[in-house]
Design a protein around this motif. Structure first.
Motif, PDB file in Angstrom:
ATOM      1  N   ARG A  51       8.158  -3.791 -28.114  1.00 28.53           N
ATOM      2  CA  ARG A  51       8.311  -3.795 -29.559  1.00 28.53           C
ATOM      3  C   ARG A  51       7.549  -2.617 -30.166  1.00 28.53           C
ATOM      4  O   ARG A  51       6.636  -2.064 -29.568  1.00 28.53           O
ATOM      5  CB  ARG A  51       7.792  -5.103 -30.146  1.00 28.53           C
ATOM      6  CG  ARG A  51       8.637  -6.324 -29.770  1.00 28.53           C
ATOM      7  CD  ARG A  51       8.128  -7.574 -30.471  1.00 28.53           C
ATOM      8  NE  ARG A  51       8.909  -8.740 -30.118  1.00 28.53           N
ATOM      9  CZ  ARG A  51       8.671  -9.968 -30.565  1.00 28.53           C
ATOM     10  NH1 ARG A  51       7.648 -10.172 -31.411  1.00 28.53           N
ATOM     11  NH2 ARG A  51       9.422 -10.981 -30.198  1.00 28.53           N
ATOM     12  N   ILE A  52       7.946  -2.277 -31.400  1.00 30.79           N
ATOM     13  CA  ILE A  52       7.290  -1.207 -32.140  1.00 30.79           C
ATOM     14  C   ILE A  52       6.124  -1.791 -32.927  1.00 30.79           C
ATOM     15  O   ILE A  52       6.252  -2.836 -33.579  1.00 30.79           O
ATOM     16  CB  ILE A  52       8.280  -0.517 -33.102  1.00 30.79           C
ATOM     17  CG1 ILE A  52       9.480   0.039 -32.323  1.00 30.79           C
ATOM     18  CG2 ILE A  52       7.576   0.588 -33.894  1.00 30.79           C
ATOM     19  CD1 ILE A  52       9.124   1.085 -31.289  1.00 30.79           C
ATOM     20  N   ASP A 101      -5.376   1.728 -37.286  1.00 30.73           N
ATOM     21  CA  ASP A 101      -6.412   2.510 -37.947  1.00 30.73           C
ATOM     22  C   ASP A 101      -7.020   3.517 -36.977  1.00 30.73           C
ATOM     23  O   ASP A 101      -7.050   3.280 -35.752  1.00 30.73           O
ATOM     24  CB  ASP A 101      -7.526   1.590 -38.466  1.00 30.73           C
ATOM     25  CG  ASP A 101      -7.029   0.631 -39.533  1.00 30.73           C
ATOM     26  OD1 ASP A 101      -6.193   1.051 -40.350  1.00 30.73           O
ATOM     27  OD2 ASP A 101      -7.476  -0.532 -39.526  1.00 30.73           O
ATOM     28  N   PRO A 102      -7.501   4.660 -37.492  1.00 27.88           N
ATOM     29  CA  PRO A 102      -8.217   5.606 -36.626  1.00 27.88           C
ATOM     30  C   PRO A 102      -9.322   4.904 -35.852  1.00 27.88           C
ATOM     31  O   PRO A 102     -10.021   4.039 -36.385  1.00 27.88           O
ATOM     32  CB  PRO A 102      -8.778   6.624 -37.623  1.00 27.88           C
ATOM     33  CG  PRO A 102      -7.796   6.610 -38.749  1.00 27.88           C
ATOM     34  CD  PRO A 102      -7.381   5.159 -38.872  1.00 27.88           C
ATOM     35  N   GLY A 103      -9.452   5.272 -34.589  1.00 23.10           N
ATOM     36  CA  GLY A 103     -10.417   4.629 -33.706  1.00 23.10           C
ATOM     37  C   GLY A 103      -9.807   3.542 -32.851  1.00 23.10           C
ATOM     38  O   GLY A 103     -10.436   3.076 -31.889  1.00 23.10           O
ATOM     39  N   THR A 104      -8.576   3.135 -33.178  1.00 22.64           N
ATOM     40  CA  THR A 104      -7.904   2.111 -32.382  1.00 22.64           C
ATOM     41  C   THR A 104      -7.697   2.598 -30.957  1.00 22.64           C
ATOM     42  O   THR A 104      -7.295   3.727 -30.720  1.00 22.64           O
ATOM     43  CB  THR A 104      -6.537   1.763 -33.008  1.00 22.64           C
ATOM     44  OG1 THR A 104      -6.739   1.217 -34.313  1.00 22.64           O
ATOM     45  CG2 THR A 104      -5.786   0.751 -32.157  1.00 22.64           C
ATOM     46  N   SER A 105      -7.973   1.741 -29.998  1.00 25.37           N
ATOM     47  CA  SER A 105      -7.807   2.081 -28.591  1.00 25.37           C
ATOM     48  C   SER A 105      -6.329   2.153 -28.233  1.00 25.37           C
ATOM     49  O   SER A 105      -5.541   1.283 -28.611  1.00 25.37           O
ATOM     50  CB  SER A 105      -8.503   1.036 -27.720  1.00 25.37           C
ATOM     51  OG  SER A 105      -8.355   1.336 -26.345  1.00 25.37           O
ATOM     52  N   LEU A 106      -5.962   3.210 -27.504  1.00 29.87           N
ATOM     53  CA  LEU A 106      -4.585   3.448 -27.105  1.00 29.87           C
ATOM     54  C   LEU A 106      -4.483   3.639 -25.600  1.00 29.87           C
ATOM     55  O   LEU A 106      -5.483   3.846 -24.916  1.00 29.87           O
ATOM     56  CB  LEU A 106      -4.042   4.708 -27.795  1.00 29.87           C
ATOM     57  CG  LEU A 106      -4.131   4.804 -29.310  1.00 29.87           C
ATOM     58  CD1 LEU A 106      -3.633   6.172 -29.765  1.00 29.87           C
ATOM     59  CD2 LEU A 106      -3.349   3.688 -29.978  1.00 29.87           C
ATOM     60  N   VAL A 136       3.202   5.669 -26.554  1.00 32.42           N
ATOM     61  CA  VAL A 136       1.773   5.547 -26.831  1.00 32.42           C
ATOM     62  C   VAL A 136       1.547   4.103 -27.258  1.00 32.42           C
ATOM     63  O   VAL A 136       2.059   3.664 -28.289  1.00 32.42           O
ATOM     64  CB  VAL A 136       1.333   6.520 -27.938  1.00 32.42           C
ATOM     65  CG1 VAL A 136      -0.161   6.376 -28.211  1.00 32.42           C
ATOM     66  CG2 VAL A 136       1.661   7.959 -27.550  1.00 32.42           C
ATOM     67  N   PHE A 137       0.808   3.364 -26.452  1.00 25.65           N
ATOM     68  CA  PHE A 137       0.689   1.922 -26.637  1.00 25.65           C
ATOM     69  C   PHE A 137      -0.592   1.528 -27.362  1.00 25.65           C
ATOM     70  O   PHE A 137      -1.641   2.152 -27.213  1.00 25.65           O
ATOM     71  CB  PHE A 137       0.679   1.217 -25.276  1.00 25.65           C
ATOM     72  CG  PHE A 137       1.993   1.221 -24.551  1.00 25.65           C
ATOM     73  CD1 PHE A 137       3.059   0.453 -25.004  1.00 25.65           C
ATOM     74  CD2 PHE A 137       2.153   1.985 -23.404  1.00 25.65           C
ATOM     75  CE1 PHE A 137       4.259   0.448 -24.322  1.00 25.65           C
ATOM     76  CE2 PHE A 137       3.361   1.986 -22.717  1.00 25.65           C
ATOM     77  CZ  PHE A 137       4.418   1.215 -23.178  1.00 25.65           C
ATOM     78  N   VAL A 138      -0.467   0.443 -28.118  1.00 20.57           N
ATOM     79  CA  VAL A 138      -1.614  -0.272 -28.656  1.00 20.57           C
ATOM     80  C   VAL A 138      -1.451  -1.722 -28.213  1.00 20.57           C
ATOM     81  O   VAL A 138      -0.328  -2.208 -28.032  1.00 20.57           O
ATOM     82  CB  VAL A 138      -1.680  -0.144 -30.198  1.00 20.57           C
ATOM     83  CG1 VAL A 138      -0.457  -0.758 -30.846  1.00 20.57           C
ATOM     84  CG2 VAL A 138      -2.955  -0.754 -30.750  1.00 20.57           C
ATOM     85  N   GLY A 160      -2.861  -9.319 -27.036  1.00 16.81           N
ATOM     86  CA  GLY A 160      -2.684  -9.333 -25.595  1.00 16.81           C
ATOM     87  C   GLY A 160      -1.397  -8.708 -25.104  1.00 16.81           C
ATOM     88  O   GLY A 160      -1.167  -8.644 -23.889  1.00 16.81           O
ATOM     89  N   ARG A 161      -0.550  -8.236 -26.019  1.00 17.53           N
ATOM     90  CA  ARG A 161       0.721  -7.629 -25.625  1.00 17.53           C
ATOM     91  C   ARG A 161       0.760  -6.167 -26.030  1.00 17.53           C
ATOM     92  O   ARG A 161       0.190  -5.779 -27.049  1.00 17.53           O
ATOM     93  CB  ARG A 161       1.896  -8.379 -26.263  1.00 17.53           C
ATOM     94  CG  ARG A 161       2.066  -9.782 -25.724  1.00 17.53           C
ATOM     95  CD  ARG A 161       3.273 -10.466 -26.354  1.00 17.53           C
ATOM     96  NE  ARG A 161       3.494 -11.776 -25.760  1.00 17.53           N
ATOM     97  CZ  ARG A 161       4.242 -12.004 -24.695  1.00 17.53           C
ATOM     98  NH1 ARG A 161       4.867 -10.994 -24.117  1.00 17.53           N
ATOM     99  NH2 ARG A 161       4.408 -13.214 -24.210  1.00 17.53           N
ATOM    100  N   LEU A 162       1.437  -5.374 -25.231  1.00 19.47           N
ATOM    101  CA  LEU A 162       1.552  -3.953 -25.520  1.00 19.47           C
ATOM    102  C   LEU A 162       2.667  -3.700 -26.521  1.00 19.47           C
ATOM    103  O   LEU A 162       3.775  -4.217 -26.380  1.00 19.47           O
ATOM    104  CB  LEU A 162       1.823  -3.173 -24.233  1.00 19.47           C
ATOM    105  CG  LEU A 162       0.684  -3.122 -23.222  1.00 19.47           C
ATOM    106  CD1 LEU A 162       1.171  -2.510 -21.911  1.00 19.47           C
ATOM    107  CD2 LEU A 162      -0.503  -2.344 -23.767  1.00 19.47           C
ATOM    108  N   ARG A 163       2.368  -2.889 -27.533  1.00 22.99           N
ATOM    109  CA  ARG A 163       3.336  -2.466 -28.530  1.00 22.99           C
ATOM    110  C   ARG A 163       3.322  -0.938 -28.582  1.00 22.99           C
ATOM    111  O   ARG A 163       2.290  -0.303 -28.342  1.00 22.99           O
ATOM    112  CB  ARG A 163       2.990  -3.022 -29.915  1.00 22.99           C
ATOM    113  CG  ARG A 163       2.904  -4.549 -29.954  1.00 22.99           C
ATOM    114  CD  ARG A 163       4.282  -5.169 -29.923  1.00 22.99           C
ATOM    115  NE  ARG A 163       4.234  -6.613 -30.130  1.00 22.99           N
ATOM    116  CZ  ARG A 163       4.448  -7.526 -29.204  1.00 22.99           C
ATOM    117  NH1 ARG A 163       4.701  -7.126 -27.948  1.00 22.99           N
ATOM    118  NH2 ARG A 163       4.411  -8.812 -29.478  1.00 22.99           N
ATOM    119  N   ILE A 164       4.444  -0.332 -28.930  1.00 29.93           N
ATOM    120  CA  ILE A 164       4.525   1.129 -28.989  1.00 29.93           C
ATOM    121  C   ILE A 164       4.164   1.608 -30.388  1.00 29.93           C
ATOM    122  O   ILE A 164       4.833   1.274 -31.365  1.00 29.93           O
ATOM    123  CB  ILE A 164       5.924   1.632 -28.605  1.00 29.93           C
ATOM    124  CG1 ILE A 164       6.297   1.157 -27.199  1.00 29.93           C
ATOM    125  CG2 ILE A 164       5.975   3.162 -28.678  1.00 29.93           C
ATOM    126  CD1 ILE A 164       7.706   1.544 -26.770  1.00 29.93           C
TER     127      ILE A 164
END
Length: 264
Positions: free
Chosen positions: A137-138, A143-148, A193-195, A199-203
């Motif tokens: 999912r998208i 926010d800046p600083g979010t882990s990717l 590029v995931f966030v 607990g789930r990966l989103r693009i």
């Protein structure tokens, strides 16, 4: 998506990559694949059973700036050393009108305006089943600083999927351009590029360009993907070749941000 374990790690320019060098390590990542272009490759990811998300510059010829023939493109989901979970041919593709207009008018895609619209959706010739690969999912915003993290096929690691699990969103620029400090290379174009959300990966974005300082850039996706998905559903063919397209050259955009594209 399942939590993953990766076998091995590869360092590139100081970054550490998890090299998913076994079928077991690929569990949960089958929706990321190598997009073979009939001359070079990019990375891409499923966002529906029959739709792949990648960068718009991947679907244009590097040397001439003309649209690539979709009939020569193959998406290889979960590609690993000559094999894949599933391979699908590309029926057609769409890019934002403003990106296509830039290519038709200038034959180049190195401005901030291009980065802001550097998204393509590809319709596959048949959907992948959930047993083969799950779509991602998208993600709406971060926010800046979010882990990717970034999963891609890159130069020197073309045969296996590699994941940089520890980078961050550094800044959001005008026009929805996102900056991140993920380490990318040739072939990483279009990589998701995931966030992680609940607990789930989103693009969050796709890899569009890099600078000499190492910062990577990509577009904000929700509005672009929504519009392109609607177009892809109603259009029966890819955008026409423009006689005005010219050779892609490397340039710079405003504020000195050089957009050195990660070409296939």
């Amino acid at each position: 998506m399942l939590a993953l374990s990766a076998s091995g790690a590869q360092a590139q320019q100081g970054a550490v990559f998890d090299v998913l060098d076994s079928r077991g390590a690929l569990l949960g990542w089958e929706g990321v694949g190598r997009l073979d272009l009939g001359g070079g490759f990019c990375s891409g990811a499923l966002i529906s059973p029959d739709t792949v998300l990648t960068a718009a510059h991947c679907v244009y010829e590097t040397d001439t700036g003309t649209p690539r023939d979709s009939g020569r493109m193959v998406f290889r989901a979960g590609y690993h050393r000559g094999q894949q979970i599933a391979a699908r041919r590309v029926l057609r593709w769409v890019v934002p009108d403003r990106y296509a207009a830039l290519m038709a008018a200038r034959g180049r895609a190195t401005s901030a305006e291009a980065v802001a619209s550097d998204v393509a959706l590809l319709r596959l010739d048949s959907p992948l089943s959930s047993a083969e690969a799950d779509a991602f999912r998208i993600h709406v915003a971060a926010d800046p600083g979010t882990s990717l993290s970034v999963a891609s096929y890159g130069r020197g690691r073309e045969e296996v999927l590699s994941r940089q699990r520890d980078c961050a969103l550094t800044r959001e620029y005008q026009d929805g351009i996102l900056g991140f400090d993920c380490d990318v290379t040739f072939g990483s174009s279009g990589a998701p590029v995931f966030v992680r959300e609940n607990g789930r990966l989103r693009i969050l974005s796709v890899v569009s360009s890099i600078t000499g300082s190492g910062e990577a850039y990509g577009p904000s996706l929700p509005a672009l993907v929504s519009g392109l998905s609607a177009r892809l559903s109603r259009e029966g063919s890819r955008p026409p070749v423009s006689a005005g397209a010219r050779r892609i050259t490397v340039g710079s955009d405003r504020s000195g941000m050089t957009a050195r594209f990660v070409t296939p």
